[in-house]
Design an enzyme around this catalytic site. Structure first.
Site, PDB file in Angstrom:
ATOM      1  CG  LEU A 208      34.999  39.152  38.404  1.00 46.22           C
ATOM      2  CD1 LEU A 208      33.876  38.223  38.859  1.00 46.22           C
ATOM      3  CD2 LEU A 208      34.431  40.433  37.809  1.00 46.22           C
ATOM      4  N   GLY A 249      38.399  31.429  35.932  1.00 38.73           N
ATOM      5  CA  GLY A 249      37.479  31.450  37.071  1.00 38.73           C
ATOM      6  C   GLY A 249      36.752  32.774  37.194  1.00 38.73           C
ATOM      7  CG  ASP A 250      38.384  35.833  39.417  1.00 34.97           C
ATOM      8  OD1 ASP A 250      39.298  35.373  38.690  1.00 34.97           O
ATOM      9  OD2 ASP A 250      38.623  36.390  40.504  1.00 34.97           O
ATOM     10  CD  GLU A 251      42.235  35.468  33.944  1.00 34.22           C
ATOM     11  OE1 GLU A 251      42.747  35.903  32.900  1.00 34.22           O
ATOM     12  OE2 GLU A 251      42.596  34.419  34.513  1.00 34.22           O
TER      13      GLU A 251
END
Lengths: 343, 195
Positions: A208, A249-251
């Protein structure tokens, strides 16, 4: 053996009346020299369906092993051997037997036992403990059979419960608690499965953009809502056979089954990005994010190596990030003759 | 304590006093949420805690609760397998009493790690019997008393049973067989699933 018992060994020892013989051996047939039944035990009469006195033994029992016997000579030739036989009235009930000659050519004593067919016989004839000699192990055999099936039933139920617990624990262990997507464990397992099946697919590694700013500005609670919304949109955009996982986390990593054409993949990836770029409303806050994507492709011709696929998608993602935000890159393997060492 | 015994206590409490009673007892005693597994073994202290919590909750003396447990095990449909296994002991209550000495061995034939008390039957002076009960767990003599009372009923016999002497690790029961054929009793067929 001393002299006394030796002399007894040759003499007739006991004279028993019918009832006593019947209690000792409830399944005996006492045969006269002509081969007719002189006396029969109560249990064998019950099984054979009535009074057997006077009937030729060959009409009552059928010798199966070691061989058939129709007359006394044939029967007595089998004296002392383990016999397998059936009752003419109950040809499916397999019995065991032993025949011995009586002294002075007085005939023969044939004793029968149910062996393993006991279980069928007990049910069919509603036998009670009194139908067996108390020295017979019939009750113990029945007891053990029931005890065994009760215990086996318990063990089977235990195994089923444990298996249910295992399946649900594995499911939990492979699920990301926050979003409900699969986690890295699920990704690795699915990768292995697809590679094992030789099924072509694309591995889409997504990171992200601008998510860190949302976390830093509005706090983790808002960030978490955004991640859940991302998960929902990705699931919505993908087909049921695709596998969407959150691996950091944002993957996110998506395995898109049966799509390997780079142009088509690029289009799909662009569609995902624009879907994610629609602002996400959290408690009145307009959260705007985007995503960078790197893709690698597994076809039937590639080596089934999960680490290589991940590495290639990583390299492509790195290139997307380097080229600015919201980019898509498909990893193109170097041409084998001109490209040199691909590793 | 063997899971079969723990599981029996669990079923007894749930069936007799309601699921709510069992879940209360389980919570107080610290039993795992799924309850006991019949084929696993648990710490003796856990069984004790369950019985303590049950006594508190139900408001009966421990002895009575254990006796009721024994009766339940023989008479409840859920435990028909156990009743049947016991009935293999004999055609009538007297024959059954004579096989009590074999009970631990019979138990081991079915479940090798099941600990049962040693029971020794001897004939009393006045047309009755004395059963010496050794080992097992504290209070097991009351479970035995309840089971024997229910077995007498199962055979249709009229018998009086009492625990007359208790010392740590052993107890004595008396059995007076007033009428071996008081009523018809419950039916029993040697064949599994029989009438």
């Amino acid at each position: 053996m001393n002299a006394v018992s030796e002399s007894w060994a040759c003499a007739a020892l006991v004279g028993l009346d019918g009832p006593a013989l019947g209690r000792l051996m409830p399944m005996h047939l006492y045969l006269c020299p002509e081969g007719r039944v002189r006396h029969a035990g109560p249990t064998v009469e019950r099984l054979a369906g009535g009074n057997l006195c006077g009937r030729p033994f060959a009409e009552v029992v059928t010798l199966r092993r070691p061989r058939a016997a129709a007359d006394m000579a044939g029967l007595l030739a089998l004296a002392g051997l383990p016999l397998k036989l059936t009752l003419a009235a109950e040809p499916v009930l397999s019995l065991k037997g032993l025949v011995v000659a009586l002294p002075d050519g007085e005939g023969a004593l044939l004793n029968l036992s149910m062996g393993i067919s006991l279980l069928d016989a007990v049910g069919k004839f509603d036998l009670t403990l009194h139908d067996f000699a108390p020295t017979d192990l019939a009750a113990e055999l029945l007891y053990l059979t029931e005890a065994k099936s009760a215990v086996t039933g318990e063990l089977r139920r235990l195994a089923q419960r444990l298996n249910g617990a295992r399946v649900s624990a594995e499911e939990k262990a492979a699920t990301d608690i926050l979003t409900g997507l699969g986690n890295r464990r699920r990704l690795e397992a699915t990768l292995k499965q697809f590679l094992g099946q030789g099924r072509p697919f694309a591995l889409m590694h997504m990171d992200l953009d601008y998510f860190k700013q949302i976390n830093d500005t509005h706090g983790h609670a808002v960030g978490d809502v955004v991640l859940c919304e991302v998960a929902e949109r990705l699931t919505d955009e993908c087909r049921v056979q695709d596998v969407v996982t959150r691996v950091g986390g944002d993957e996110f990593v998506i395995l898109a089954v049966d799509i390997v054409d780079p142009l088509r993949l690029e289009k799909i990836a662009q569609r995902l990005i624009s879907r994610l770029e629609n602002p996400i409303q959290v408690e009145g806050i307009d959260c705007r994010i985007s995503a960078s994507i790197g893709l690698s492709v597994f076809t039937r011709h590639s080596a089934p190596d999960p680490a290589r696929l991940m590495r290639e998608a990583d390299m492509a993602l790195y290139e997307s990030k380097g080229a600015g935000r919201a980019r898509v890159t498909v990893y193109i393997p170097p041409e084998p003759p001109a490209g040199g060492d691909p590793g | 304590m063997h899971g079969l015994i723990n599981r029996a206590i669990q079923c007894f409490l749930g069936d007799t006093y309601g699921a709510e009673c069992w879940s209360h007892v389980a919570r107080v005693a610290g039993v795992e949420p799924g309850g006991f597994e019949a084929m696993l073994t648990y710490e003796d202290a856990l069984t004790d805690a369950v019985l303590d919590a049950a006594v508190d909750r139900v408001g009966l003396p421990r002895e009575m609760l254990l006796e009721d447990l024994g009766t339940y095990l023989v008479s409840n449909k859920e435990f028909e397998a156990l009743r049947r296994l016991l009935r293999f002991g004999g055609e009538n209550f007297l024959e059954f009493l004579f096989t009590l000495d074999d009970l631990p061995e019979r138990g081991h034939l079915a479940v090798p790690d099941l600990e049962l008390p040693d029971l020794e039957l001897s004939e009393d002076a006045e047309d009755g019997f004395v059963i010496h009960c050794r080992g097992g767990w504290p209070g097991v003599e009351f479970v035995v008393q309840g089971m024997l009372r229910a077995m007498a009923d199962d055979y249709g016999a009229l018998a009086l049973l009492d625990v007359i002497d208790r010392k740590p690790g052993r107890a004595t029961l008396t059995v007076s067989l007033l009428d071996a054929a008081f009523h018809a009793g419950r039916s029993f067929s040697l064949a599994a699933g029989g009438r």
